[in-house]
Design a protein around this motif. Structure first.
Motif, PDB file in Angstrom:
ATOM      1  N   UNK A  18      67.770  28.751  28.644  1.00  0.00           N
ATOM      2  CA  UNK A  18      67.161  27.923  27.602  1.00  0.00           C
ATOM      3  C   UNK A  18      67.983  26.648  27.480  1.00  0.00           C
ATOM      4  N   UNK A  19      67.305  25.550  27.206  1.00  0.00           N
ATOM      5  CA  UNK A  19      67.971  24.258  27.094  1.00  0.00           C
ATOM      6  C   UNK A  19      67.544  23.581  25.803  1.00  0.00           C
ATOM      7  N   UNK A  20      68.522  23.198  25.001  1.00  0.00           N
ATOM      8  CA  UNK A  20      68.275  22.443  23.774  1.00  0.00           C
ATOM      9  C   UNK A  20      69.342  21.370  23.636  1.00  0.00           C
ATOM     10  N   UNK A  21      68.904  20.176  23.292  1.00  0.00           N
ATOM     11  CA  UNK A  21      69.825  19.062  23.043  1.00  0.00           C
ATOM     12  C   UNK A  21      70.783  18.855  24.220  1.00  0.00           C
ATOM     13  N   UNK A  22      70.278  19.066  25.439  1.00  0.00           N
ATOM     14  CA  UNK A  22      71.089  18.856  26.627  1.00  0.00           C
ATOM     15  C   UNK A  22      72.049  19.990  26.944  1.00  0.00           C
ATOM     16  N   UNK A  23      71.997  21.055  26.163  1.00  0.00           N
ATOM     17  CA  UNK A  23      72.901  22.194  26.372  1.00  0.00           C
ATOM     18  C   UNK A  23      72.129  23.322  27.032  1.00  0.00           C
ATOM     19  N   UNK A  24      72.613  23.757  28.183  1.00  0.00           N
ATOM     20  CA  UNK A  24      71.950  24.840  28.905  1.00  0.00           C
ATOM     21  C   UNK A  24      72.687  26.150  28.654  1.00  0.00           C
ATOM     22  N   UNK A  25      71.943  27.169  28.245  1.00  0.00           N
ATOM     23  CA  UNK A  25      72.507  28.481  27.946  1.00  0.00           C
ATOM     24  C   UNK A  25      71.834  29.510  28.840  1.00  0.00           C
ATOM     25  N   UNK A  26      72.655  30.332  29.475  1.00  0.00           N
ATOM     26  CA  UNK A  26      72.145  31.430  30.293  1.00  0.00           C
ATOM     27  C   UNK A  26      72.275  32.723  29.491  1.00  0.00           C
ATOM     28  N   UNK A  27      71.156  33.340  29.214  1.00  0.00           N
ATOM     29  CA  UNK A  27      71.119  34.580  28.429  1.00  0.00           C
ATOM     30  C   UNK A  27      70.746  35.729  29.364  1.00  0.00           C
ATOM     31  N   UNK A  28      71.705  36.622  29.594  1.00  0.00           N
ATOM     32  CA  UNK A  28      71.487  37.702  30.561  1.00  0.00           C
ATOM     33  C   UNK A  28      70.590  38.813  30.048  1.00  0.00           C
ATOM     34  N   UNK A  29      70.447  38.923  28.705  1.00  0.00           N
ATOM     35  CA  UNK A  29      69.808  40.115  28.151  1.00  0.00           C
ATOM     36  C   UNK A  29      68.588  39.833  27.285  1.00  0.00           C
ATOM     37  N   UNK A  30      68.058  38.640  27.348  1.00  0.00           N
ATOM     38  CA  UNK A  30      66.893  38.308  26.533  1.00  0.00           C
ATOM     39  C   UNK A  30      65.688  39.174  26.902  1.00  0.00           C
ATOM     40  N   UNK A  31      65.664  39.721  28.095  1.00  0.00           N
ATOM     41  CA  UNK A  31      64.542  40.568  28.520  1.00  0.00           C
ATOM     42  C   UNK A  31      64.381  41.791  27.626  1.00  0.00           C
ATOM     43  N   UNK A  32      65.431  42.154  26.891  1.00  0.00           N
ATOM     44  CA  UNK A  32      65.353  43.312  26.004  1.00  0.00           C
ATOM     45  C   UNK A  32      64.419  43.071  24.815  1.00  0.00           C
ATOM     46  N   UNK A  33      63.935  41.861  24.652  1.00  0.00           N
ATOM     47  CA  UNK A  33      63.024  41.546  23.544  1.00  0.00           C
ATOM     48  C   UNK A  33      61.637  42.144  23.755  1.00  0.00           C
ATOM     49  N   UNK A  34      61.309  42.535  24.966  1.00  0.00           N
ATOM     50  CA  UNK A  34      59.955  43.032  25.280  1.00  0.00           C
ATOM     51  C   UNK A  34      59.797  44.452  24.744  1.00  0.00           C
ATOM     52  N   UNK A  35      59.473  44.542  23.477  1.00  0.00           N
ATOM     53  CA  UNK A  35      59.438  45.823  22.762  1.00  0.00           C
ATOM     54  C   UNK A  35      58.485  46.831  23.383  1.00  0.00           C
ATOM     55  N   UNK A  36      57.400  46.366  23.968  1.00  0.00           N
ATOM     56  CA  UNK A  36      56.401  47.270  24.525  1.00  0.00           C
ATOM     57  C   UNK A  36      56.684  47.641  25.980  1.00  0.00           C
ATOM     58  N   UNK A  37      57.766  47.122  26.533  1.00  0.00           N
ATOM     59  CA  UNK A  37      58.129  47.411  27.920  1.00  0.00           C
ATOM     60  C   UNK A  37      58.772  48.797  27.993  1.00  0.00           C
ATOM     61  N   UNK A  38      58.262  49.636  28.873  1.00  0.00           N
ATOM     62  CA  UNK A  38      58.792  50.996  28.999  1.00  0.00           C
ATOM     63  C   UNK A  38      60.268  50.987  29.378  1.00  0.00           C
ATOM     64  N   UNK A  39      60.702  49.985  30.147  1.00  0.00           N
ATOM     65  CA  UNK A  39      62.112  49.918  30.539  1.00  0.00           C
ATOM     66  C   UNK A  39      63.005  49.606  29.337  1.00  0.00           C
ATOM     67  N   UNK A  40      62.501  48.782  28.422  1.00  0.00           N
ATOM     68  CA  UNK A  40      63.265  48.479  27.204  1.00  0.00           C
ATOM     69  C   UNK A  40      63.397  49.732  26.344  1.00  0.00           C
ATOM     70  N   UNK A  41      62.307  50.441  26.160  1.00  0.00           N
ATOM     71  CA  UNK A  41      62.354  51.673  25.369  1.00  0.00           C
ATOM     72  C   UNK A  41      63.301  52.674  26.015  1.00  0.00           C
ATOM     73  N   UNK A  42      63.249  52.770  27.329  1.00  0.00           N
ATOM     74  CA  UNK A  42      64.138  53.692  28.034  1.00  0.00           C
ATOM     75  C   UNK A  42      65.597  53.299  27.818  1.00  0.00           C
ATOM     76  N   UNK A  43      65.866  52.006  27.807  1.00  0.00           N
ATOM     77  CA  UNK A  43      67.242  51.551  27.571  1.00  0.00           C
ATOM     78  C   UNK A  43      67.703  51.914  26.159  1.00  0.00           C
ATOM     79  N   UNK A  44      66.837  51.701  25.171  1.00  0.00           N
ATOM     80  CA  UNK A  44      67.203  52.047  23.794  1.00  0.00           C
ATOM     81  C   UNK A  44      67.424  53.552  23.650  1.00  0.00           C
ATOM     82  N   UNK A  45      66.593  54.330  24.294  1.00  0.00           N
ATOM     83  CA  UNK A  45      66.774  55.781  24.232  1.00  0.00           C
ATOM     84  C   UNK A  45      68.064  56.199  24.930  1.00  0.00           C
ATOM     85  N   UNK A  46      68.418  55.506  25.999  1.00  0.00           N
ATOM     86  CA  UNK A  46      69.691  55.789  26.662  1.00  0.00           C
ATOM     87  C   UNK A  46      70.865  55.417  25.763  1.00  0.00           C
TER      88      UNK A  46
END
Length: 708
Positions: A18-46
């Motif tokens: 994500x880039x804001x105001x010229x600052x670039x940020x690399x977020x390794x774990x934003x994919x965990x936001x996909x609440x309906x993703x079976x892999x996310x649920x599996x991770x939370x259960x783990x």
């Protein structure tokens, strides 16, 4: 190989940029936001499985704490009845049942102002069960009431139920003569719906896609919800909307409020479809609240406001011309933070804060004088509540302290007499004299004095006198919310093991007035965190505790505080418990499509459009500032999958990043719950026992028996 042996679940690294105001940020774990993703649920259960495996040795302690909470609680009990109309309303709890039972019994006479003394196990003459939460919750893992109201004539019950934890309620109307629900069903409402005084209508609010209550509706009882009338809509995304009737039953008041600005509207209760009339047009930075009274035959409004009055003042205006002349009743007094005025037929009740404590006073309509109510303890919490009647001769008060269990009084205004109606029973021989409390002051890095409240069991000695004690330090520090010195049955399980409980009343809260709040928000937010660190250092420097004997706790915005202090001063704490923590604040506040984001800009700033705010928030947001090479304290983050206020993804990402730098971090995610955690009292006790057992484990007190 067990999850524990491999160091816990490892979240996949899937960089999002994500880039804001010229600052670039690399977020390794934003994919965990996909609440309906079976892999996310599996991770939370783990994560849950890992937390359970890592804490399995605490199961006996968890059970002991749960048993202690249960043994101290009178499980079959009744609340003090509240008079409304021709009935006394009260609640029951029954041993073995998770939820309360809402009941009523008839008044003995129209002059009956003395609530009946109810005894568990003894039948109440004429009792009617209005709603049994255990029946309504059957078949659901989660159950919460968001609305509960009885029509003035006592004929109908309105109730709203959430069975997911997402704070969206389904409204129903029950005929109390037959016990049957009407066909009326309104889906997806916010909390706080109510009947009109004549019982013909229901006023409720709904939320937009960002979970902001934005629209007020009028539903006619006995009709289909598709015919409901929209009374008011607020298009500005910074404003929440709410509505309710004055105690006088003369007006519906609609409030549109942001964190810093208010506008209220009057609608006559006799004509609810009339155009809402603004009391004072909104002006940026001006907040106010109103209550209706009748003084010398004239309809008036008492208005608490901060227009040129930092700690607010009280004025009186004509209800027919509220923008006309203002009569000052209580002038602004720095250090006395006026909070609210409740109007009754013959007098008002003023709520305010002074010297870090909540105060109450009786307002004379004739003289404008406020007679403050006085209590014996130096530290206490007191407030008026459960007073629906307009012409009451008494005020129902709630009172308590760290050592005094919750107490209900009726205060007789004419005589100044306190009538004790009930004190929360604490089973097992609890004696308040066995415990003590005090307030002291820490000094922040800029010289500001920060109040600290402490409570402990006397048999272990006073804190600071002798060996360093284990300390459980709590903090919040946002939204001008004050942490009161209240009683807790669950806390006794800590105190009886020698733990000192402390509250850091940091800036950003409301304990010391509006300036205390202003100095802990927006571009001053770091004061909240450094104040908490200063309190921790104070407790160490004065010999109360030592870093290896100090644990910290906070929830929601207080969870952000926990994440921030873990980054700022990890060496000061042995463990940190963060409940539903707002630890990925910058990511959230940058996305206006997420629930509550735009509303929150008044509290935290707008990093989306202001580069200075962006840089400031990035400098303290816990997730952004997890560092390698740091010896973090042990961390437990607790969250709920259906939380709409702080998404589960924030603590999930935080724990993943902490674990990636070698921190000992656990995530416990309730899969069917909301922002307040699980529902049902036994479930809640088990949840709290889990947290307290973890804290005691960090403090090395798992084998310690309680001190009788």
């Amino acid at each position: 190989m067990s999850i524990a042996e491999i160091g816990g679940p490892v979240a996949a690294v899937r960089p999002t940029v994500r880039t804001h105001h010229g600052d670039e940020v690399v977020d390794e774990y934003e994919w965990l936001r996909a609440k309906d993703d079976a892999e996310v649920i599996a991770h939370l259960e783990a994560e849950n499985a890992y937390a359970e495996e890592r804490t399995a040795h605490l199961a006996p302690l968890r059970q002991r704490i749960f048993d202690e909470i249960r043994a101290r609680t009178l499980e079959t009990d009744l609340s003090v009845p509240t008079r409304q109309g021709a009935w006394w309303y009260y609640g029951r709890t029954v041993e073995g049942q998770q939820y309360g039972i809402h009941c009523r019994a008839p008044l003995a006479s129209a002059d009956d102002w003395t609530p009946p003394s109810l005894t568990p196990g003894v039948d109440v003459p004429g009792e009617v069960v209005l709603l049994d939460g255990n029946v309504e919750a059957a078949g659901h893992e989660f159950f919460s009431l968001g609305s509960f109201d009885v029509s003035t004539d006592g004929a109908f019950l309105l109730y709203g139920v959430d069975v997911e934890g997402d704070e969206r309620y389904t409204l129903r109307v029950r005929d109390l003569a037959t016990g049957d629900d009407l066909a009326d069903i309104v889906e997806g409402t916010a909390a706080g719906a109510c009947f009109s005084p004549d019982g013909r209508f229901v006023v409720y609010t709904t939320v937009d896609d960002a979970w902001r209550p934005d629209t007020v509706w009028l539903h006619e009882v006995g009709t289909d919800a598709s015919a409901d009338v929209r009374l008011f809509h607020e298009p500005d995304e910074r404003y929440w909307v709410g509505a309710g009737f004055t105690r006088s039953e003369q007006y519906l008041v609609i409030e549109a409020g942001s964190s810093i600005t208010t506008e209220e509207y009057l609608v006559p209760a006799s004509d609810l479809r009339a155009e809402p009339r603004s009391i004072w047009p909104r002006r940026e930075g001006v907040e106010y609240s109103t209550t209706h009274a009748i003084v010398d035959g004239e309809d008036v409004l008492y208005v608490v406001h901060n227009d040129g009055a930092l700690d607010f003042e009280l004025v009186r205006v004509s209800a027919s011309d509220p923008q006309g002349q203002r009569e000052v009743i209580l002038a602004h007094e720095p250090g006395r933070r006026l909070l609210d005025v409740s109007a009754f037929r013959d007098w008002g009740v003023v709520s305010y804060r002074r010297d870090g404590l909540a105060r109450l006073g009786i307002l004379s309509y004739e003289t404008g004088r406020v007679d403050e109510l006085h209590f014996d303890e130096d530290l206490y919490a007191a407030g008026a509540g459960g007073n629906p009647e307009w012409a009451t001769p008494v005020i129902r008060l709630g009172y308590g302290s760290f050592v005094t269990p919750g107490t209900v009084y009726d205060y007789v205004v004419a005589t100044g007499e306190f009538l004790l109606r009930k004190r929360q029973p604490v089973q097992g021989g609890y004696d308040p004299a066995d415990y003590d409390q005090r307030r002291e002051w820490a000094v922040a890095s800029d010289g500001t004095r920060v109040p600290v409240s402490l409570v402990w069991k006397r048999s272990f000695g006073a804190p600071g006198e002798g060996v360093a004690r284990p300390v459980h330090l709590y903090g919040y520090g946002s939204y001008e919310h004050s942490i009161e010195p209240g009683f807790s049955v669950a806390r006794l399980s800590m105190l009886d093991r020698g733990v000192v409980f402390a509250i850091a009343h940091v800036r950003g809260g409301g304990e010391l007035g509006r300036q205390w709040y202003e100095d802990g928000k927006l571009q001053h937010k770091r004061n909240t965190f450094t104040d908490f660190v200063a309190v921790a250092r104070h407790l160490v420097d004065t010999g109360v505790t030592a870093p290896e004997r100090l644990v910290a706790e906070g929830g929601s915005a207080g969870g952000l505080l926990m994440g921030a202090v873990a980054n700022l001063a990890p060496e000061l704490f042995a463990g940190v418990l963060a409940d539903v923590p707002f630890v990925d604040a910058l990511t959230t506040i940058l996305d206006p499509s997420l629930p509550l984001t735009v509303i929150e800009w008044d509290e935290w700033g707008d990093p989306l459009h202001d580069p200075d705010v962006y840089a400031y928030m990035k400098s303290y947001t816990p997730y952004e500032n997890v560092r390698e090479g740091v010896q973090y304290p042990r961390i437990l983050a607790a969250t709920s999958l259906n939380d709409t206020r702080v998404y589960y993804v924030e603590p999930a990402k935080w724990v993943a990043r902490l674990r990636a730098v070698g921190a000992d971090a656990l995530l416990k995610c309730e899969m069917v719950a909301g922002h307040g955690g699980v529902s049902g009292r036994y479930n809640a006790w088990h949840q709290r026992a889990f947290e307290l057992a973890w804290l005691l484990d960090v403090l090395g007190l798992t084998e310690a028996s309680t001190d009788a």
